[in-house]
Motif scaffolding. Structure first.
Motif, PDB file in Angstrom:
ATOM      1  N   ILE A   1       0.858  -1.191   0.000  1.00  0.00           N
ATOM      2  CA  ILE A   1       0.000   0.000   0.000  1.00  0.00           C
ATOM      3  C   ILE A   1       0.891   1.237   0.000  1.00  0.00           C
ATOM      4  O   ILE A   1       1.782   1.369   0.845  1.00  0.00           O
ATOM      5  CB  ILE A   1      -0.931   0.038   1.235  1.00  0.00           C
ATOM      6  N   VAL A   2       0.633   2.147  -0.939  1.00  0.00           N
ATOM      7  CA  VAL A   2       1.335   3.428  -0.981  1.00  0.00           C
ATOM      8  C   VAL A   2       0.287   4.540  -0.876  1.00  0.00           C
ATOM      9  O   VAL A   2      -0.538   4.699  -1.786  1.00  0.00           O
ATOM     10  CB  VAL A   2       2.153   3.589  -2.275  1.00  0.00           C
TER      11      VAL A   2
ATOM     12  N   PHE B   1      -4.347  -4.882   2.647  1.00  0.00           N
ATOM     13  CA  PHE B   1      -5.145  -3.668   2.803  1.00  0.00           C
ATOM     14  C   PHE B   1      -5.889  -3.608   4.129  1.00  0.00           C
ATOM     15  O   PHE B   1      -5.912  -2.580   4.803  1.00  0.00           O
ATOM     16  CB  PHE B   1      -6.127  -3.572   1.629  1.00  0.00           C
ATOM     17  N   ASP B   2      -6.509  -4.711   4.527  1.00  0.00           N
ATOM     18  CA  ASP B   2      -7.258  -4.708   5.783  1.00  0.00           C
ATOM     19  C   ASP B   2      -6.336  -4.480   6.975  1.00  0.00           C
ATOM     20  O   ASP B   2      -6.700  -3.788   7.931  1.00  0.00           O
ATOM     21  CB  ASP B   2      -8.039  -6.019   5.949  1.00  0.00           C
ATOM     22  N   GLU B   3      -5.139  -5.062   6.914  1.00  0.00           N
ATOM     23  CA  GLU B   3      -4.152  -4.839   7.967  1.00  0.00           C
ATOM     24  C   GLU B   3      -3.751  -3.365   8.006  1.00  0.00           C
ATOM     25  O   GLU B   3      -3.591  -2.781   9.083  1.00  0.00           O
ATOM     26  CB  GLU B   3      -2.923  -5.719   7.703  1.00  0.00           C
TER      27      GLU B   3
ATOM     28  N   SER C   1      -4.341  -0.565  11.223  1.00  0.00           N
ATOM     29  CA  SER C   1      -3.104  -0.261  11.933  1.00  0.00           C
ATOM     30  C   SER C   1      -3.146   1.095  12.640  1.00  0.00           C
ATOM     31  O   SER C   1      -3.285   2.141  11.997  1.00  0.00           O
ATOM     32  CB  SER C   1      -1.921  -0.287  10.959  1.00  0.00           C
ATOM     33  N   ALA C   2      -3.003   1.083  13.960  1.00  0.00           N
ATOM     34  CA  ALA C   2      -2.929   2.326  14.735  1.00  0.00           C
ATOM     35  C   ALA C   2      -1.640   3.073  14.420  1.00  0.00           C
ATOM     36  O   ALA C   2      -1.606   4.316  14.448  1.00  0.00           O
ATOM     37  CB  ALA C   2      -3.006   2.007  16.226  1.00  0.00           C
ATOM     38  N   GLU C   3      -0.574   2.349  14.110  1.00  0.00           N
ATOM     39  CA  GLU C   3       0.705   2.987  13.777  1.00  0.00           C
ATOM     40  C   GLU C   3       0.589   3.799  12.488  1.00  0.00           C
ATOM     41  O   GLU C   3       1.137   4.901  12.384  1.00  0.00           O
ATOM     42  CB  GLU C   3       1.793   1.922  13.629  1.00  0.00           C
TER      43      GLU C   3
END
Length: 543
Positions: free
Chosen positions: A503-504, A518-520, A524-526
């Motif tokens: 993902i960019v 994509f779902d990860e 992601s809070a980071e």
């Protein structure tokens, strides 16, 4: 509850609906699906009362309020954004207008006092005192900022108008909600908000959408238009797909079994009917043959194009190197000093600013020139591109055969016909003019052109726009199997989630580049913290 009874509709000799009977009950969200031209939007119009069937009727429970996502972006041009949303509940808007007119009078008569009391009572019954805050919540969830809410609709961009009209349909807790492609022009955040809104909605929703993830998240039932009728399945889109394929296979298997048995009986009868010693057995088998039920399966309107990208050669070690790429549109920076290296096997989903994504892909495909910086494709790389706006490819008036023959490998009409047939342009369809093509037909033509290239680096800018679910599924499955490099953008969540391995995100403050699905990425809070940090840096510079 809303129901349709004995609905029939035909255009000339073509039957759209044949005695359709269906009920839609409260608390459920129905995804209305079917091939392009199957009658999805037409059926919504029949339910809404804006289109008449040849036969049959629609019944809505007494006193129930029906709301529809309007398609006319110019109908409310002279109204403010706020008023446009409130007008989704027409009676509430009328009461508000009359109430304000009375209170704005210089002199307040006794008659005005009586009338204002009646209006206040009706206003309270319709939850009018919460109207402003409800409208604000809807607009905020759909990405319409506070500064736009007192502007007139004509001052908004096309995508913003669509969002306001969606807020209008959702406003006031309608009893029956009809939505035709509600996710068009919405970003991923707004689509997620709408999914959650419909998940909490307690009344009846009937929605047409080509977004499979949205149908999975929002729908409790699927209403499938095919074979001239509508069948309802309990469950979301994925459940419908599995169930419908199972039912079709069972019918085909039963038919094959009956057909094989019939062939066996016919062979026995033909062989022994003139044999006196076997005559009784032949007669017995003839009776069995007469009882066999071989169902003639109706022809489905649902067709899948054959999409297959075959790279002529694998990619070498150097795929694509971008250094310091910058571009401004109308004086506004869109890309700012972008650096990026594409690696073997990358399937990169670009997310973030729509303008930035499209501009980058236009530069990489040679449509635009960068203001500064450079990019370099490797010597082993051949590219094929599907732009968001493909109108430049269809300016000449040509038959589809002539159109496809413009592009290599120039192998003649027979080859072009065969290739177009794979993309659902069979028979006379292959001779139709490029000037009468629908949006979806143009995309299928562009996919055919891309397949001829045998490229090992594919570029797609919103490829699922205009395609029906069958074509989206065929394209999605083909790209999952593609072994080389893909650079793409899409608002179709499932398309991105099943395809991307990197993902960019192009943000105003810089690039977020992560090798993950994509779902990860979304969870992601980071990533959220990094995005916020980049955006705050832009705000600090502006200050």
């Amino acid at each position: 509850m809303i129901s349709a009874s004995n609905i029939c509709l035909a255009y000339g000799k073509r039957t759209i609906f044949n005695n359709v009977n269906i009920k839609f009950t409260p608390g459920n969200c129905y995804g209305l699906i079917g091939a392009n031209g199957a009658g999805k939007s037409t059926f919504l119009k029949i339910l809404a009362g804006t289109s008449e069937p040849d036969k049959g009727e629609v019944t809505i429970g007494k006193g129930l309020r029906l709301a529809v996502l309007r398609q006319d972006q110019f109908a409310f041009d002279e109204e403010t954004v706020f008023n446009t949303v409130i007008m989704g509940h027409q009676r509430l808007y009328e009461v508000m207008t009359e109430r304000e007119a009375i209170y704005s009078k210089g002199e307040f008569t006794e008659e005005d006092g009586v009338r204002s009391g009646e209006l206040e009572s009706e206003f309270a019954e319709m939850n009018g005192y919460e109207a402003e805050s409800e409208a604000a919540v809807l607009l905020n969830g759909l990405g319409i900022c506070e500064e736009l809410r007192q502007k007139k609709m004509k001052e908004l961009e096309s995508g913003e108008k669509v969002r306001v009209l969606l807020a209008q349909a959702l406003f006031g807790d309608p009893d029956v909600l009809l939505l035709d492609e509600p996710t068009n022009h919405l970003d991923l955040k707004s689509i997620q908000w709408l999914e959650e809104f419909l998940g909490r909605f307690q009344n009846t929703v009937i929605v047409v959408s080509h977004d499979r993830h949205f149908l999975n998240q929002a729908c409790t039932h699927i209403a499938d238009i095919d074979f001239g009728t509508i069948r309802t399945y309990v469950g979301n889109y994925d459940f419908w797909y599995e169930a419908s394929q199972l039912v079709l296979k069972q019918k085909q298997d039963a038919n094959k079994k009956a057909s094989d048995k019939a062939d066996e009986l016919k062979a026995f009868i033909a062989r022994f009917s003139s044999n006196a010693s076997k005559a009784k057995q032949a007669t017995s088998r003839k009776k069995l043959l007469d009882k066999l039920d071989i169902e003639e399966l109706p022809v489905s309107s649902r067709k899948y194009p054959f999409v297959m990208f075959r790279p002529e050669r694998p990619c070498g070690d150097i795929i694509l190197e971008i250094k310091g790429l910058s571009k401004a549109i109308d004086g506004v920076p869109v890309l700012d000093n972008l650096d990026l290296v594409v690696n073997k096997g990358d399937k990169i989903a670009f997310v973030g600013s729509s303008v930035a994504k499209t501009t980058l892909l236009q530069i990489l495909s040679g449509e635009l020139e960068a203001d500064s910086g450079s990019y370099r494709w490797g010597v082993t790389i051949t590219t094929a591109c599907l732009p968001k706006n493909n109108s430049a490819y269809f300016e000449k008036k040509l038959s589809l055969i002539e159109w496809l023959c413009q592009y290599p490998p120039h192998e003649g009409e027979t080859f072009a016909r065969g290739f177009l047939g794979r993309m659902l342009f069979s028979g006379d369809e292959a001779s139709k003019s490029t000037k009468v093509l629908s949006g979806g037909e143009k995309v299928r033509c562009m996919l055919a052109k891309m397949m001829l290239n045998n490229a090992n680096a594919l570029i797609f800018d919103e490829p699922t726009n205009h395609l029906d679910l069958e074509s989206i599924t065929a394209l999605n499955n083909s790209l999952i199997e593609f072994s080389e490099v893909i650079l793409f953008t899409s608002h179709d969540h499932k398309f991105v989630a099943t395809l991307a391995n990197r993902i960019v995100e192009l943000t105003p403050g810089g690039v977020i580049d992560q090798v993950m699905d994509f779902d990860e990425y979304l969870a992601s809070a980071e990533i959220d913290a990094l995005r916020e940090q980049l955006c705050s840096g832009v705000n600090d510079k502006a200050a």
